[in-house]
Design an enzyme around this catalytic site. Structure first.
Site, PDB file in Angstrom:
ATOM      1  N   ARG A 137      59.684 -18.682  18.214  1.00  0.00           N
ATOM      2  CA  ARG A 137      60.874 -19.031  17.436  1.00  0.00           C
ATOM      3  C   ARG A 137      61.445 -17.759  16.845  1.00  0.00           C
ATOM      4  O   ARG A 137      60.755 -17.049  16.115  1.00  0.00           O
ATOM      5  CB  ARG A 137      60.506 -20.030  16.333  1.00  0.00           C
ATOM      6  N   HIS A 182      69.676 -17.619  10.339  1.00  0.00           N
ATOM      7  CA  HIS A 182      68.513 -17.564   9.436  1.00  0.00           C
ATOM      8  C   HIS A 182      68.816 -16.566   8.306  1.00  0.00           C
ATOM      9  O   HIS A 182      68.425 -15.395   8.364  1.00  0.00           O
ATOM     10  CB  HIS A 182      67.279 -17.133  10.245  1.00  0.00           C
ATOM     11  N   GLU A 228      66.540 -23.581   6.861  1.00  0.00           N
ATOM     12  CA  GLU A 228      66.337 -23.889   5.443  1.00  0.00           C
ATOM     13  C   GLU A 228      67.600 -23.828   4.575  1.00  0.00           C
ATOM     14  O   GLU A 228      67.647 -23.060   3.603  1.00  0.00           O
ATOM     15  CB  GLU A 228      65.315 -22.933   4.829  1.00  0.00           C
ATOM     16  N   ASN A 368      59.488 -26.253   7.531  1.00  0.00           N
ATOM     17  CA  ASN A 368      58.713 -25.066   7.162  1.00  0.00           C
ATOM     18  C   ASN A 368      57.853 -25.463   5.976  1.00  0.00           C
ATOM     19  O   ASN A 368      58.382 -25.794   4.907  1.00  0.00           O
ATOM     20  CB  ASN A 368      59.635 -23.909   6.747  1.00  0.00           C
ATOM     21  N   TYR A 370      54.636 -24.532   3.429  1.00  0.00           N
ATOM     22  CA  TYR A 370      53.712 -23.513   2.940  1.00  0.00           C
ATOM     23  C   TYR A 370      52.841 -24.014   1.807  1.00  0.00           C
ATOM     24  O   TYR A 370      51.702 -23.616   1.680  1.00  0.00           O
ATOM     25  CB  TYR A 370      54.488 -22.292   2.432  1.00  0.00           C
ATOM     26  N   GLU A 442      57.459 -23.330  10.627  1.00  0.00           N
ATOM     27  CA  GLU A 442      56.820 -22.191   9.932  1.00  0.00           C
ATOM     28  C   GLU A 442      55.648 -22.703   9.114  1.00  0.00           C
ATOM     29  O   GLU A 442      55.745 -23.762   8.487  1.00  0.00           O
ATOM     30  CB  GLU A 442      57.783 -21.501   8.946  1.00  0.00           C
TER      31      GLU A 442
HETATM   32  C1  FCB Z   1      60.607 -19.004   4.666  1.00  0.00           C
HETATM   33  C2  FCB Z   1      61.633 -18.209   5.453  1.00  0.00           C
HETATM   34  C3  FCB Z   1      61.035 -17.078   6.246  1.00  0.00           C
HETATM   35  C4  FCB Z   1      59.962 -16.358   5.463  1.00  0.00           C
HETATM   36  C5  FCB Z   1      58.960 -17.332   4.931  1.00  0.00           C
HETATM   37  C6  FCB Z   1      57.805 -16.685   4.191  1.00  0.00           C
HETATM   38  O1  FCB Z   1      61.223 -19.675   3.624  1.00  0.00           O
HETATM   39  O2  FCB Z   1      62.289 -19.067   6.352  1.00  0.00           O
HETATM   40  O3  FCB Z   1      62.067 -16.207   6.637  1.00  0.00           O
HETATM   41  O4  FCB Z   1      60.535 -15.612   4.472  1.00  0.00           O
HETATM   42  O5  FCB Z   1      59.599 -18.240   4.065  1.00  0.00           O
END
Ligand code: FCB
Length: 565
Positions: A137, A182, A228, A368, A370, A442
């Site tokens: 990607r 992006h 995002e 995405n 995290y 992500e």
């Molecule tokens: C996301 C972004 C990516 C990177 C990660 C850690 O929000 O899409 O570009 O910065 O965080």
């Protein structure tokens, strides 16, 4: 009544007038989903799901090893990057200056050279090939392809660069997943009309998308329009930390901006830009090119700070004001009812015509993911840091309960390691959007500040391995539980320019020597390679007791690497 595919159930729903009422929720029939093509779903019968108690009741078991064979056939694993974070060559071969190139606010480093991917893309593709990924990607630098947006010509050098990347990926059997936008755009679009605060930006975005479909669409089958929009709106227009750095108190101290209203406008323009680009693709390109369109949302998970009903509602609101703000319009044609209720007339409206083409404007959802945070109610109790504002859904978000972090802290204050959050957010998206195809676009880990850490120790990144294993195991559980997830992209291939945090924050599977720009695989790259190739090794050794799962971590076949930590 039990939830399930093809089952109608009764739920409490928040209506536009603010009252709660029982509504009938109908989930898609499994037969609506084409499991062979892996990419289509009829969303006609999908109705909104409003979270509720059940999400929080489940206790999730985290200690589990993970193997590629636990994922369905046809599942693609890849790495993800974005143009501005890796390419460099910031003024070469016709590229113009973009919003990040000119931004001086909060910048600790610049990305003039970044990872020099512009000149080293062949080496980087080779690295991916040897990792064994079957998908990549990456994003298009708007200012490289259309240096002046709609107001100038296409830059043939920019098109050539991405053609080379796409062709070389395909030669290696790696499927390209292209993000059209992006976070970076030509500065001229900011200077002319204020970029995403203006509807004119929609036309510029469509022009970029069309240029991409024309130039690359014969080989690219997976498009995500914008990365995002929810996070970008937050960072650029609520917090004022990304260019154009606009905000107001109490969120930040910017010279211009309005944190309560501008993010809503920016999001609206991004959603409409996306919808218009998808409409164009479907009308003019899809029949011939046969590709799929998606959008990527930042998808934090939110859990109630306490076990009381008000905090549960706050967590549901946080999900609605963060994730559903971005995704509801794409599936249902309007913003979440919770947002309509609390924002009133400040929340933009889609015209009937717009609603028609924004509804159903994605073939897949990209998330995405995290981290997970706690949400606390701010309607019935007082809150700080803007939790008491509509733009935050009257929810205060925190990573701590009674001084105890929700998971192990990382290099970003709001990112904690909470593997169960992956299963929970996938479950939420699955339920709310009728289990339409979902890609994890992500997921990755950056340890706390690395400046003082020796290179050898940075290379020995056991925590990153633990992170990916635990999150993948959580994802596999969601899939076993019926979630229609088809791809997973690790963020990121190599350490890179992490926006306002520059090079100090390192998410990479590869280390970059900032002097020589040499790429050096970390232990996690070797682990990922082993995972992807299903390799088995003789010399398994216990490296550590995982701090994320409390379990011993086995690192296999790495006898040539340093193992003590
Ligand atoms: C996301 C972004 C990516 C990177 C990660 C850690 O929000 O899409 O570009 O910065 O965080």
């Amino acid at each position: 009544m039990e939830d399930g595919d093809g089952v109608a159930s009764a739920r409490m729903a928040l209506l536009d007038n603010g009252s709660l009422e029982m509504v009938k929720v109908v989930y898609c029939m499994v037969s609506d989903i084409n499991l062979e093509g892996l990419d289509t779903v009829k969303t006609g019968s999908c109705r909104r799901f409003f979270g509720g108690r059940r999400l929080w009741r489940r206790r999730i078991v985290e200690n589990e090893d993970i193997k590629k064979s636990q994922f369905p056939d046809g599942f693609l694993f890849g790495t993800a990057t974005s143009a501005y974070q890796i390419e460099g060559a910031y003024l070469e071969d016709g590229k113009s200056l973009n919003n990040w190139d000119v931004s001086i606010i909060f910048k600790v480093d610049d990305a003039d050279i970044a990872d020099d991917h512009y000149h080293r893309y062949l080496e980087d593709i080779e690295i991916m090939h040897s990792l064994g990924v079957n998908a990549y990607r990456f994003s298009i630098s708007w200012a490289r392809v259309l240096p002046r947006g709609r107001f100038g010509e296409v830059n043939p050098n920019g098109v050539l660069f991405y053609n080379n990347i796409i062709d070389n990926l395909l030669l290696k059997g790696i499927v390209p997943f292209v993000t059209i936008h992006h976070h970076d755009f030509p500065q001229e679009l900011e200077d002319r009309y204020g970029s995403w605060l203006s509807p004119l930006m929609q036309e510029d975005f469509v022009h970029l998308a069309k240029t991409c479909f024309k130039s690359f669409g014969d080989r690219v089958k997976y498009w995500t329009t914008i990365n995002e929009p929810n996070l970008f709106s937050e960072m650029a227009y609520i917090m004022g930390k990304y260019p154009p750095a606009r905000c107001s108190a109490p969120f930040g101290n910017c010279s211009v901006g309005n944190s309560d209203s501008e993010p809503l406008i920016a999001m609206h323009n991004m959603l409409l830009g996306h919808a218009k680009a998808t409409k164009l693709y479907r009308e003019q390109f899809q029949a011939k090119q046969g590709g799929f369109m998606g959008m990527v949302a930042s998808a934090f998970m939110y859990e109630p700070l306490t076990d009381n009903e008000l905090d549960r509602e706050a967590a549901n609101r946080a999900l609605a004001f963060h994730v559903a703000w971005n995704l509801d319009p794409l599936v249902f044609g309007d913003y979440p009812p919770e947002m309509r209720h609390y924002h009133g007339s400040e929340l933009p409206r889609f015209t009937p015509e717009e609603a028609k083409y924004i509804k159903g404007s994605i073939d897949f959802i990209g998330i995405n993911h995290y981290s997970t945070l706690y949400a606390k109610d701010c309607i019935h109790s007082s809150c700080i840091e803007g939790g008491d504002r509509a733009i935050r859904g009257f929810a205060y978000l925190t990573g701590e309960r009674d001084g105890v972090p929700i998971g192990e802290p990382t290099g970003i204050p709001r990112f904690f390691v909470v593997p169960r959050g992956m299963e929970e957010i996938v479950e939420y998206v699955k339920k709310r959007y009728c289990n339409m195809p979902m890609y994890v676009t992500e997921n990755g880990y950056a340890p706390p500040k690395q400046e003082a850490v020796q290179v050898q120790d940075q290379l020995h990144d056991v925590k990153r391995i633990e992170f990916h294993k635990a999150y993948l195991a959580s994802l596999a559980r969601a899939i076993r539980n019926g979630a229609n997830v088809r791809r997973y992209f690790a963020w990121t291939l190599m350490d890179n320019y992490e926006w306002v945090r520059g090079y100090s924050l390192k998410f990479g599977l590869h280390y970059i020597d900032r002097q020589t720009l040499k790429r050096i695989p970390k232990l996690s790259a070797t682990w990922f390679q082993n995972f992807l190739t299903n390799s088995s090794f003789n010399n398994e050794q216990v490296v550590n007791t995982s701090s994320f799962t409390g379990k011993n971590v086995l690192i296999s076949g790495l006898e040539d690497k340093k193992t003590e930590i």
